[in-house]
Enzyme design. Structure first.
Site, mmCIF file in Angstrom:
data_model
loop_
_atom_site.group_PDB
_atom_site.id
_atom_site.type_symbol
_atom_site.label_atom_id
_atom_site.label_comp_id
_atom_site.label_asym_id
_atom_site.label_seq_id
_atom_site.Cartn_x
_atom_site.Cartn_y
_atom_site.Cartn_z
ATOM 1 N N TRP A 56 -4.048 0.247 4.289
ATOM 2 C CA TRP A 56 -3.363 1.228 5.123
ATOM 3 C C TRP A 56 -3.013 0.603 6.475
ATOM 4 O O TRP A 56 -3.828 -0.091 7.079
ATOM 5 C CB TRP A 56 -4.288 2.446 5.311
ATOM 6 N N TRP B 185 0.825 -1.218 0.000
ATOM 7 C CA TRP B 185 0.000 0.000 0.000
ATOM 8 C C TRP B 185 0.856 1.264 0.000
ATOM 9 O O TRP B 185 1.840 1.344 0.745
ATOM 10 C CB TRP B 185 -0.857 0.002 1.266
ATOM 11 N N GLU C 94 -6.077 18.503 5.494
ATOM 12 C CA GLU C 94 -4.851 17.705 5.566
ATOM 13 C C GLU C 94 -3.836 18.238 4.546
ATOM 14 O O GLU C 94 -4.183 18.927 3.595
ATOM 15 C CB GLU C 94 -5.141 16.226 5.245
ATOM 16 N N GLN D 157 3.844 7.617 1.870
ATOM 17 C CA GLN D 157 3.240 6.828 2.941
ATOM 18 C C GLN D 157 3.175 5.376 2.469
ATOM 19 O O GLN D 157 2.616 5.078 1.408
ATOM 20 C CB GLN D 157 1.826 7.361 3.234
ATOM 21 N N SER E 77 2.658 11.866 7.123
ATOM 22 C CA SER E 77 3.196 12.683 6.025
ATOM 23 C C SER E 77 4.077 13.834 6.502
ATOM 24 O O SER E 77 3.956 14.310 7.633
ATOM 25 C CB SER E 77 2.047 13.221 5.182
ATOM 26 N N ASN F 16 0.080 5.737 0.142
ATOM 27 C CA ASN F 16 -0.762 6.916 -0.045
ATOM 28 C C ASN F 16 0.128 8.142 -0.247
ATOM 29 O O ASN F 16 1.013 8.073 -1.124
ATOM 30 C CB ASN F 16 -1.896 7.051 0.986
ATOM 31 N N ASP F 17 -0.082 9.215 0.452
ATOM 32 C CA ASP F 17 0.500 10.520 0.111
ATOM 33 C C ASP F 17 1.977 10.516 -0.322
ATOM 34 O O ASP F 17 2.807 9.855 0.324
ATOM 35 C CB ASP F 17 0.473 11.448 1.335
ATOM 36 N N ARG G 289 -0.718 17.832 11.937
ATOM 37 C CA ARG G 289 0.149 17.009 11.085
ATOM 38 C C ARG G 289 0.526 17.614 9.736
ATOM 39 O O ARG G 289 0.107 18.667 9.354
ATOM 40 C CB ARG G 289 -0.488 15.641 10.878
ATOM 41 N N ASP G 290 1.324 16.812 9.040
ATOM 42 C CA ASP G 290 1.704 17.013 7.633
ATOM 43 C C ASP G 290 2.538 18.278 7.403
ATOM 44 O O ASP G 290 2.190 19.134 6.567
ATOM 45 C CB ASP G 290 0.442 17.015 6.731
HETATM 46 C C1 FRU Z 1 -3.712 12.070 4.078
HETATM 47 C C2 FRU Z 1 -3.304 11.560 5.437
HETATM 48 C C3 FRU Z 1 -2.408 12.558 6.159
HETATM 49 C C4 FRU Z 1 -1.635 11.682 7.083
HETATM 50 C C5 FRU Z 1 -1.443 10.436 6.270
HETATM 51 C C6 FRU Z 1 -1.438 9.153 7.033
HETATM 52 O O1 FRU Z 1 -3.947 11.068 3.145
HETATM 53 O O2 FRU Z 1 -4.448 11.248 6.195
HETATM 54 O O3 FRU Z 1 -3.086 13.606 6.800
HETATM 55 O O4 FRU Z 1 -0.423 12.249 7.460
HETATM 56 O O5 FRU Z 1 -2.499 10.409 5.333
HETATM 57 O O6 FRU Z 1 -1.153 8.083 6.176
#
Ligand code: FRU
Length: 477
Positions: free
Chosen positions: A47, A20, A200, A39, A80, A22-23, A147-148
């Site tokens: 996830w 998997w 986010e 991610q 992230s 993501n970001d 975050r992020d």
């Molecule tokens: C966005 C998010 C971010 C977080 C990450 C966790 O897709 O929810 O805010 O840092 O993914 O995987």
């Protein structure tokens, strides 16, 4: 009889070998390499156990996947964030003759409602191995949602600048630091624009505009996006070293009108002479990503997109375009000259389903017209123009697998300016469609999973005919 379902793995978009993603995270150019962190769950196709996977490229087109850069541990996952090259050694992490790369990320405690705060880690071997800083966290507000962090060098002020989000408050907070270790609060932006879901993944970057610098602030919304679920919005304005202020009369706009472009992040430290910022997004959606029929990997990145500002009838818009080097991948070519299309016409399809299409239509006549991307079983995706609403749309209501998923099916549309012609650049890559409307004034990014190969391409019209001005179709290597 149908052919079996095609392999959905994109040919010219980044996917991990397995598991998997993501970001995008930590996007950085350093010493000839573009770094793409993301991610990543090293243990599965859903996830979980999130840390940072890693890939590098010298051309933003061909990626080499490297070992995982940052692993979760039993207490904390690694959310992230961003990365910088600390060329002035402000952090003191580099030894003589070295440059430290520093990752700034959110540590998320695994216990329910656990804290999120900002941590750093560094590498002195061009991002190959990473050491978590011994005195983390470097920024902690004692909050469960914080975050992020997007960090960059703010040259006019000579400090590190962080944009970081307070998701439930719909605020982007700005902090400054001299050493990446201690941070001082500058200001907050928001709530503003779309607040239908948590915020986010903020990004803030400068764009040249009329001989000066404008700043673009992007933040994603988890709900209430124009696509019906999640996506990004951006503001254009000024950052004065302390505060971001949108230009007067400049509303929030959508970064993409499709359902599958999230958490976009721009590269830090692009080499001298780069023609503007470049960002990339996660080409998927938390609503249904876990159900997408791709194994043993799950999740892809969009094509990297060059960003520029342009003024049109709506004000200042972010124009997004595929990179020039994508055209180097063009191989077989089919040209359809100007013609009148009354009901429909087939375009000689090129093998596979990795295409780059440029098409220009005259904007009048039919109530609806466009391209029909079909599979052998009769499923199809429509990429068209709707005369009544003056929108370009991607309709995946009958696109194949996932068609029945409540959050997946549907038509997603972007407005177009009144103009005599409509130009679309369409990138198709086995399971994705990215439509750049009028040279990127709007983009629609959508996943599609045609159930049966091979693919066909046709022109269609509803209620009347239309003038096709030209169509070029290339196969992409
Ligand atoms: C966005 C998010 C971010 C977080 C990450 C966790 O897709 O929810 O805010 O840092 O993914 O995987």
């Amino acid at each position: 009889m149908h052919d079996t379902a095609p392999a959905f793995r994109p040919g010219y978009h980044f996917t991990p070998r397995r598991n998997w993603i993501n970001d995008p995270n930590g996007l950085l150019w350093f010493d000839g390499e573009y770094h793409l962190f993301y991610q990543y769950n090293p243990n599965g196709v859903v996830w979980g156990d999130i840390g940072w996977g890693h890939a590098v490229s010298t051309d933003l087109q061909h990626w080499e996947e490297l070992p995982v850069a940052l692993h979760a541990d039993e207490h904390t996952m690694i959310y992230s964030g961003s990365a910088v090259a600390d060329t002035r050694n402000t952090s003191g992490f580099a030894g003589p003759g070295e440059t430290a790369l520093v990752a700034i990320y959110t540590a998320c405690r695994r216990n329910p409602g656990g804290l999120q705060n900002q941590h750093i880690a560094y590498s002195t071997d061009r991002g190959r191995t990473w050491t978590k800083y011994a005195h983390n966290p470097v920024l902690d507000l004692g909050m469960a949602e914080f975050r992020d962090p997007k960090v960059q060098w703010y040259a006019p002020g000579g400090f590190w600048l962080m944009a970081v989000v307070l998701p439930e408050l719909h605020r982007v907070a700005f902090f400054a630091s001299d050493d990446l270790k201690s941070w001082r609060h500058l200001s907050d932006f928001g709530p503003a624009g779309a607040t239908g879901g948590i915020w986010e993944c903020p990004d803030l970057f400068p764009v040249e505009w009329q001989g000066g610098t404008a700043w673009v602030l992007k933040v994603d919304v988890f709900d209430g996006h124009v696509s019906g679920s999640m996506g990004g919005q951006y503001f254009v304005g000024d950052f004065d070293g302390e505060r971001f202020t949108p230009y007067p009369g400049q509303p929030a706009r959508w970064s993409d009108h499709g359902a599958d472009f999230y958490a976009a992040l721009s590269w830090n430290g692009l080499p001298e002479g780069s023609a503007g910022p470049v960002w990339i997004g996660w080409m998927n959606n938390h609503r249904y990503a876990k159900d997408t029929p791709t194994l043993p990997w799950r999740g892809a990145m969009s094509q990297p997109r060059r960003l520029a500002l342009r003024r049109d009838a709506r004000g200042l818009v972010l124009a997004q375009a595929p990179l020039a080097q994508l055209a180097d991948r063009r191989t077989a070519h089919e040209h359809v000259p100007r013609m009148r299309v009354e009901n429909g016409a087939h375009v000689r399809p090129l093998a596979g389903m990795q295409w780059d299409i440029e098409v220009t239509f005259a904007l009048r006549d039919a109530a609806e017209f466009g391209l029909r991307l079909g599979d052998a079983g009769g499923d199809h995706t429509l990429i068209g123009y709707d005369g009544e609403s003056h929108t370009v749309f991607v309709d995946r209501s009958h696109s194949g697998l996932m068609t029945g998923h409540p959050d997946f099916a549907g038509r997603r549309a972007a407005p177009v300016d009144a103009a005599p012609e409509l130009h679309l650049r369409i990138l198709v890559d086995n399971c994705s469609v990215e439509v750049f409307v009028n040279h990127g004034a709007a983009v629609i990014t959508e996943l599609v999973f045609p159930a049966t190969a091979p693919a066909s391409l046709a022109l269609y019209a509803i209620q009347g005919g239309f003038d096709l001005l030209s169509l070029d179709l290339w196969q992409l290597a």
